[in-house]
Scaffold this active site. Structure first.
Site, mmCIF file in Angstrom:
data_model
loop_
_atom_site.group_PDB
_atom_site.id
_atom_site.type_symbol
_atom_site.label_atom_id
_atom_site.label_comp_id
_atom_site.label_asym_id
_atom_site.label_seq_id
_atom_site.Cartn_x
_atom_site.Cartn_y
_atom_site.Cartn_z
ATOM 1 N N ARG A 8 0.882 -1.306 0.025
ATOM 2 C CA ARG A 8 0.050 -0.006 -0.112
ATOM 3 C C ARG A 8 0.733 1.338 -0.003
ATOM 4 O O ARG A 8 0.364 2.424 -0.165
ATOM 5 C CB ARG A 8 -0.902 -0.041 1.027
ATOM 6 N N THR A 72 3.678 -14.256 9.629
ATOM 7 C CA THR A 72 4.300 -13.713 10.780
ATOM 8 C C THR A 72 4.753 -14.687 11.475
ATOM 9 O O THR A 72 6.198 -14.644 11.957
ATOM 10 C CB THR A 72 3.342 -12.927 11.561
ATOM 11 N N ASP A 96 7.459 -2.072 11.046
ATOM 12 C CA ASP A 96 6.479 -1.071 10.606
ATOM 13 C C ASP A 96 5.628 -0.325 11.586
ATOM 14 O O ASP A 96 4.839 0.396 11.551
ATOM 15 C CB ASP A 96 5.671 -1.264 9.171
ATOM 16 N N GLU A 146 -7.483 -13.861 13.913
ATOM 17 C CA GLU A 146 -7.437 -12.883 12.766
ATOM 18 C C GLU A 146 -8.718 -12.323 12.228
ATOM 19 O O GLU A 146 -9.654 -13.046 12.248
ATOM 20 C CB GLU A 146 -6.374 -13.282 11.753
ATOM 21 N N ASN A 373 35.551 44.261 6.572
ATOM 22 C CA ASN A 373 34.366 44.444 5.858
ATOM 23 C C ASN A 373 34.473 44.099 4.328
ATOM 24 O O ASN A 373 35.313 44.360 3.654
ATOM 25 C CB ASN A 373 33.884 45.993 5.903
ATOM 26 N N ASN A 382 38.378 30.284 -5.244
ATOM 27 C CA ASN A 382 39.529 29.476 -4.538
ATOM 28 C C ASN A 382 39.648 28.376 -5.280
ATOM 29 O O ASN A 382 40.456 27.397 -4.718
ATOM 30 C CB ASN A 382 38.505 29.240 -3.132
ATOM 31 N N SER A 401 33.237 46.569 -3.167
ATOM 32 C CA SER A 401 32.285 45.893 -3.867
ATOM 33 C C SER A 401 32.698 45.190 -5.055
ATOM 34 O O SER A 401 33.747 45.694 -5.963
ATOM 35 C CB SER A 401 31.010 46.648 -4.309
ATOM 36 N N GLY A 419 36.663 48.895 -5.265
ATOM 37 C CA GLY A 419 35.730 48.010 -6.044
ATOM 38 C C GLY A 419 35.925 47.709 -7.204
ATOM 39 O O GLY A 419 36.739 48.297 -7.905
HETATM 40 C C1 UD1 Z 1 -0.619 -8.712 12.342
HETATM 41 C C2 UD1 Z 1 -1.173 -9.802 13.331
HETATM 42 C C3 UD1 Z 1 -2.559 -9.064 13.846
HETATM 43 C C4 UD1 Z 1 -2.336 -7.849 14.625
HETATM 44 C C5 UD1 Z 1 -1.604 -6.965 13.468
HETATM 45 C C6 UD1 Z 1 -1.154 -5.473 13.963
HETATM 46 C C7 UD1 Z 1 -0.381 -11.994 12.699
HETATM 47 C C8 UD1 Z 1 -0.840 -13.182 12.119
HETATM 48 N N1 UD1 Z 1 -1.340 -10.936 12.704
HETATM 49 O O1 UD1 Z 1 -1.477 -8.707 11.358
HETATM 50 O O2 UD1 Z 1 -2.813 -10.116 15.047
HETATM 51 O O3 UD1 Z 1 -3.366 -7.249 14.768
HETATM 52 O O4 UD1 Z 1 -0.406 -7.539 12.877
HETATM 53 O O5 UD1 Z 1 -0.620 -4.839 13.071
HETATM 54 O O6 UD1 Z 1 0.817 -11.933 12.917
HETATM 55 N N2 UD1 Z 1 5.892 -9.842 8.028
HETATM 56 C C9 UD1 Z 1 7.013 -10.616 7.732
HETATM 57 N N3 UD1 Z 1 7.053 -11.590 6.891
HETATM 58 C C10 UD1 Z 1 5.532 -12.149 6.498
HETATM 59 C C11 UD1 Z 1 4.542 -11.550 6.866
HETATM 60 C C12 UD1 Z 1 4.677 -10.311 7.618
HETATM 61 O O7 UD1 Z 1 8.259 -10.276 8.028
HETATM 62 O O8 UD1 Z 1 5.612 -13.365 5.972
HETATM 63 C C13 UD1 Z 1 6.114 -8.571 8.737
HETATM 64 C C14 UD1 Z 1 5.599 -7.452 7.935
HETATM 65 O O9 UD1 Z 1 6.778 -6.664 7.393
HETATM 66 C C15 UD1 Z 1 5.165 -6.558 9.255
HETATM 67 C C16 UD1 Z 1 4.784 -7.581 10.219
HETATM 68 O O10 UD1 Z 1 5.424 -8.801 9.942
HETATM 69 O O11 UD1 Z 1 6.227 -5.843 9.688
HETATM 70 C C17 UD1 Z 1 3.279 -7.741 10.326
HETATM 71 O O12 UD1 Z 1 2.852 -8.229 9.091
HETATM 72 P P1 UD1 Z 1 1.397 -7.598 8.472
HETATM 73 O O13 UD1 Z 1 0.933 -8.467 7.233
HETATM 74 O O14 UD1 Z 1 1.173 -6.418 8.531
HETATM 75 O O15 UD1 Z 1 0.319 -8.646 9.538
HETATM 76 P P2 UD1 Z 1 -1.082 -7.972 9.743
HETATM 77 O O16 UD1 Z 1 -1.806 -8.682 8.979
HETATM 78 O O17 UD1 Z 1 -1.270 -6.635 9.875
HETATM 79 MG MG MG Z 2 -0.113 -4.909 9.191
#
Ligand code: UD1
Ligand code: MG
Length: 454
Positions: A8, A72, A96, A146, A373, A382, A401, A419
């Site tokens: 996004r 995650t 982030d 989720e 001055n 330079n 000047s 000048g």
């Molecule tokens: C996640 C949480 C959700 C929480 C929300 C808060 C999970 C499953 N869900 O959802 O419960 O309310 O954050 O913002 O964890 N990332 C990786 N690798 C991946 C996926 C994500 O490194 O494969 C990193 C992203 O770069 C980011 C963070 O993990 O920094 C969160 O990932 P994002 O996809 O934003 O999770 P959400 O769906 O927002």
């Molecule tokens: Mg997120």
């Protein structure tokens, strides 16, 4: 966790490298983590991994690559082999979510204490999109569901998971190893470890941050700009509480560190970068940009002045007056009571007490004595096309000047330069030196007349 793409943001730059107050989102998170004194910091990279790792190489963190990005939980799976102290606590932070405060992170790690699973949660009016905290009728945390997997009833829950948790390291390793992706997004959810902890009788606790701002994530340019203003507001308030008078805290930007003495006044739309120090009673006019500079007691920087010390720094002495529309570059070292006026550029030059260059001038690689001055439109030449050379202007010299001082050259103490002179040889002290064609008047000269037509 810094492996996500950040779709996004609609940007070629990986999301965690976008800048907030002059530093990448990821750098903010790493700074908060570093303040805890961790044994080890692991950054999970994936999208744009080379770029992300290069950007934060100085942090001393180790990197775990996640390719492809399967959620995650899968992200944390890649990092756990690097967590060597099995008896310790692992804090999971989001790359982030940049404004997490060290105090909050520390409290969460303490709530875990190497034995409990501690979740950072907040209660939102609109919880759409977030993982919901599911509790028993007695209030015990049972799990996180989720948004995409939640029932209508679960979606009415307003307590959400912020994405930040602290877990006993050995248990975390075990839990993430057992994750499955049988859910709406076919992802390995880190949040599924909560139900696992509950099932094996591990205590799950929830803690809340002091302010929601700490847990706001950046997913779009709109959210990035919103966090920027929130952070700048906090910085402006901290300065005002210390006595700094900001004309408008909403029009103030600090992208580095700013140290202020007492009775400092800062007008609107000023930007401070790198390390800036303002002494007692310093006044900064509207629309100035200052980077890596020290402004001493009582100096005044008039509007629209640009000061960039880069690596060498800039110093403005006590009681000096600079601008409006002045430009001070690296190595500009102005003594007390120096005056630098409009459209004057100073680079790698020292000006002693009371020296003045008030209009349309350039001083580069110059050593300027007290009370000199330096006239309007004058420049130090330079650079000979290959090398830089110094110009020395001794005390009390008066440069007329529109002069060109061709370096290397010395203007003696108390000398006056007529000048319009181009000075390529040293000018003696105390005398008038003129280096331009003499003015001549042609007696009886007549303007040409147009030839008659035809
Ligand atoms: C996640 C949480 C959700 C929480 C929300 C808060 C999970 C499953 N869900 O959802 O419960 O309310 O954050 O913002 O964890 N990332 C990786 N690798 C991946 C996926 C994500 O490194 O494969 C990193 C992203 O770069 C980011 C963070 O993990 O920094 C969160 O990932 P994002 O996809 O934003 O999770 P959400 O769906 O927002
Ligand atoms: Mg997120």
């Amino acid at each position: 966790m810094a492996a996500g793409k950040g779709t996004r943001m609609k940007s070629a730059l990986p999301k965690v490298l976008h800048k907030l107050a002059g530093h990448s989102l990821l750098q903010h998170v790493l700074d908060a983590a570093a303040a805890l004194g961790p044994q080890r910091t692991v950054v999970i990279t994936g999208h744009g991994a080379d770029e992300v790792e290069a950007a934060v190489a100085a942090s001393g963190a180790v990197f775990a690559r996640q390719m492809p990005q399967l959620g995650t939980g899968h992200a944390v799976q890649q990092a756990v082999p690097a967590l060597v102290d099995e008896a310790g606590t692992t804090l999971v932070l989001n790359g982030d979510v940049p404004l997490i405060r060290t105090d909050t992170a520390r409290a969460l790690a303490q709530a875990c204490g190497g034995t409990r699973l501690a979740l950072l949660t907040v209660t939102l009016d609109d919880a759409t999109g977030y993982g919901r905290i599911v509790r028993s009728p007695q209030g015990a945390v049972l799990g996180i569901v989720e948004h995409k997997d939640a029932s209508p009833e679960q979606r009415s829950i307003r307590e959400i998971y912020t994405g930040i948790l602290a877990a006993p390291t050995a248990a975390l390793k075990r839990w993430v190893g057992a994750l499955k992706n049988d859910n709406a997004q076919r992802e390995y959810y880190l949040t599924d470890i909560v139900a696992m902890a509950v099932a094996e009788g591990c205590e799950v606790v929830a803690a809340q941050p002091a302010s929601d701002t700490e847990v706001l994530g950046v997913n779009s340019p709109v959210q990035l700009a919103d966090l920027e203003r929130r952070l700048q507001r906090l910085r402006a308030e901290a300065l005002m509480e210390a006595g700094v008078r900001l004309a408008d805290p909403a029009r103030f930007d600090l992208r580095g560190t700013l140290q202020c003495g007492s009775d400092v006044e800062i007008d609107v739309n000023c930007v401070f970068e790198g390390e800036v120090v303002l002494g007692d009673g310093v006044r900064i006019g509207a629309n100035c940009v200052l980077r890596n500079a020290r402004i001493d007691t009582g100096a005044v920087i008039h509007p629209f002045t640009h000061i960039d010390g880069e690596a060498a720094g800039v110093r403005v002495g006590a009681g000096a007056l600079v601008g409006p529309f002045a430009r001070l570059r690296p190595g500009a070292d102005l003594g007390p009571e120096v005056h630098i006026g409009n459209f004057v550029e100073v680079k790698n030059s020292t000006l002693a007490r009371g020296a003045k260059a008030n209009h349309l001038a350039y001083l580069g690689d110059a050593t300027v004595g007290e009370r000199v001055n330096y006239g309007a439109g004058s420049i130090t030449a330079n650079y000979d096309g290959a090398n830089k050379h110094r110009t020395v202007i001794e005390a009390d010299a008066h440069i007329g000047s529109n002069c060109v001082l061709v370096a290397p050259v010395t203007i003696g103490a108390g000398a006056t330069i007529g000048g319009g002179s181009t000075i390529s040889k040293n000018a003696p002290a105390g005398q008038l030196t003129v280096a331009r064609a003499r003015q001549a008047t042609m007696p009886g000269w007549q303007r040409p007349k147009k030839a008659p037509k035809g």
